[in-house]
Scaffold this active site. Structure first.
Site, PDB file in Angstrom:
ATOM      1  CD  GLU A 129       7.748  -8.740   1.845  1.00 42.66           C
ATOM      2  OE1 GLU A 129       8.321  -7.662   2.077  1.00 42.66           O
ATOM      3  OE2 GLU A 129       6.641  -8.806   1.286  1.00 42.66           O
ATOM      4  CD  GLU A 238       1.374 -11.089   2.235  1.00 44.90           C
ATOM      5  OE1 GLU A 238       1.597 -10.154   1.445  1.00 44.90           O
ATOM      6  OE2 GLU A 238       2.060 -11.303   3.247  1.00 44.90           O
TER       7      GLU A 238
HETATM    8  C1  XIL Z   1       0.928  -4.095   2.859  1.00 44.33           C
HETATM    9  C2  XIL Z   1      -0.438  -3.541   3.238  1.00 44.33           C
HETATM   10  O1  XIL Z   1      -1.409  -4.135   2.407  1.00 44.33           O
HETATM   11  C3  XIL Z   1      -0.458  -2.049   3.076  1.00 44.33           C
HETATM   12  O2  XIL Z   1      -1.672  -1.513   3.622  1.00 44.33           O
HETATM   13  C4  XIL Z   1       0.737  -1.417   3.795  1.00 44.33           C
HETATM   14  O3  XIL Z   1       0.775  -0.043   3.493  1.00 44.33           O
HETATM   15  C5  XIL Z   1       2.036  -2.065   3.378  1.00 44.33           C
HETATM   16  O4  XIL Z   1       1.951  -3.456   3.582  1.00 44.33           O
HETATM   17  N1  XIL Z   1       3.754  -8.149   1.621  1.00 44.33           N
HETATM   18  C6  XIL Z   1       3.377  -8.286   2.948  1.00 44.33           C
HETATM   19  C7  XIL Z   1       2.266  -7.447   3.478  1.00 44.33           C
HETATM   20  O5  XIL Z   1       3.880  -9.158   3.640  1.00 44.33           O
HETATM   21  O6  XIL Z   1       2.425  -7.177   4.840  1.00 44.33           O
HETATM   22  C8  XIL Z   1       2.135  -6.168   2.701  1.00 44.33           C
HETATM   23  O7  XIL Z   1       0.976  -5.466   3.165  1.00 44.33           O
HETATM   24  C9  XIL Z   1       2.037  -6.455   1.218  1.00 44.33           C
HETATM   25  C10 XIL Z   1       3.259  -7.151   0.718  1.00 44.33           C
END
Ligand code: XIL
Length: 321
Positions: A129, A238
């Protein structure tokens, strides 16, 4: 047949993120995860603050236990993530480090982590990101960008390659599959890296999407083809498909159609061999909390581990019927 068996027959990995608290408190969690998925990634426990809570002190136990589970069940593991603006420990966020010190911290972290997990992980999200949503270049609120500058991404990938020359190194971000400007910025970033001789091997499309306005499969296929033409692999990393918390039958149907489309995308793309969900049961999804209750029901299994229409849709496409 399980999703993982169907996926394996098509040369695909179908994975999920892993939540150690859920695994510990609910025996069904591990059972369904091992039965249905041949890929795994830590939801949180390979992020910087979990692996290096104090400078020079590494805590690998939770991640190691996940990998033991993965190996016992023949699951491919992704690593997530080395360099990000979130989930950093206070000592790093608040430390008054120079550019040279930040680069040394980055190098030391990447070497320790890739060294520790060597041979157990197939691909790493080296940088997560980093790209801005509203202007060209990197997002301003990122300690690595702020303290290292424009070349922090190149450095991260070079350190990772140095630490493990066999590792598949990914740039991972959200909305690449959906927002054209985000895709174009990502494309320029990775194409530029390749021109500069920076070792990058893949792009992760996070695919946090909404059923009501998910990107069209044809449009996503074009974006994946562009990365593939650069010689880069694409993983969907994801995936979750939001529908309203007060969902109707129509919402679930729409969600299943989106899921079918995404499965077709992975099968039809030249090089997109992995679909990772961000969880697999609605019981433990991050979305209700993240969207303050607006969206829910994003994953293939409901709160009682019953497969939903979206599960059946994926299975049907994988079966080839
Ligand atoms: C999220 C997790 O799911 C949560 O438990 C945590 O509080 C925050 O991070 N993009 C990503 C992930 O790359 O690492 C994130 O995961 C969601 C968005």
């Amino acid at each position: 047949m399980s999703l993982r068996e169907l996926a394996a027959r098509r040369g695909l990995i179908v994975g999920s993120c892993y939540n150690p608290a859920a695994f510990a408190e609910d025996p069904r969690y591990g059972e369904v995860l091992a039965r249905e998925f041949n890929g795994i990634v830590a939801e949180n426990h390979m992020k910087f603050r979990f692996l290096q809570p104090e400078r020079g002190r590494f805590t690998f136990e939770v991640a190691d236990a996940m990998l033991d589970f993965a190996e016992a069940h023949g699951m491919m593991a992704r690593g997530h993530t080395l360099v990000w603006q979130h989930s950093n420990p206070d000592w790093l966020e608040q430390g008054d480090f120079t550019r040279a010190e930040m680069l040394e911290i980055m190098r030391a972290h990447i070497h320790a982590v890739l060294g520790h997990f060597r041979g157990r992980i197939a691909a790493w999200d080296v940088v997560n990101e980093a790209i801005s949503d509203d202007h060209d270049g990197f997002r301003a609120k990122n300690i690595w960008f702020q303290r290292v500058g424009d070349d922090f991404v190149d450095h991260a990938f070079r350190f990772a390659h140095e630490a493990d020359p066999t590792m598949a190194l990914f740039y991972n971000d959200y909305d690449i599959e959906w927002v054209d400007a985000k895709f174009e910025r990502t494309y320029r970033l990775v194409a530029g890296m390749l021109e500069r001789g920076v070792p990058v091997h893949g792009v992760g499309l996070q695919y946090h999407t909404r059923a009501m306005d998910a990107p069209k499969p044809e449009a996503v296929l074009k974006k994946i083809a562009a990365f593939n033409a650069l010689g880069l692999t694409v993983h969907l990393t994801e995936l979750d498909i939001k529908i309203p918390t007060q969902a109707t039958e129509k919402d679930y149907r729409e969600q299943a159609e989106v899921m079918a489309g995404i499965t077709h995308v992975a099968l039809e793309a030249k090089d997109c061999p992995a679909i990772f969900f961000w969880g697999f049961t609605d019981k433990y999804s991050w979305i209700p909390n993240f969207t303050k209750g607006e969206y829910d029901h994003t994953l293939p299994f409901d709160r009682d581990y019953r497969p939903k229409a979206m599960y059946e849709a994926m299975a049907t496409v994988l079966t080839g019927e």
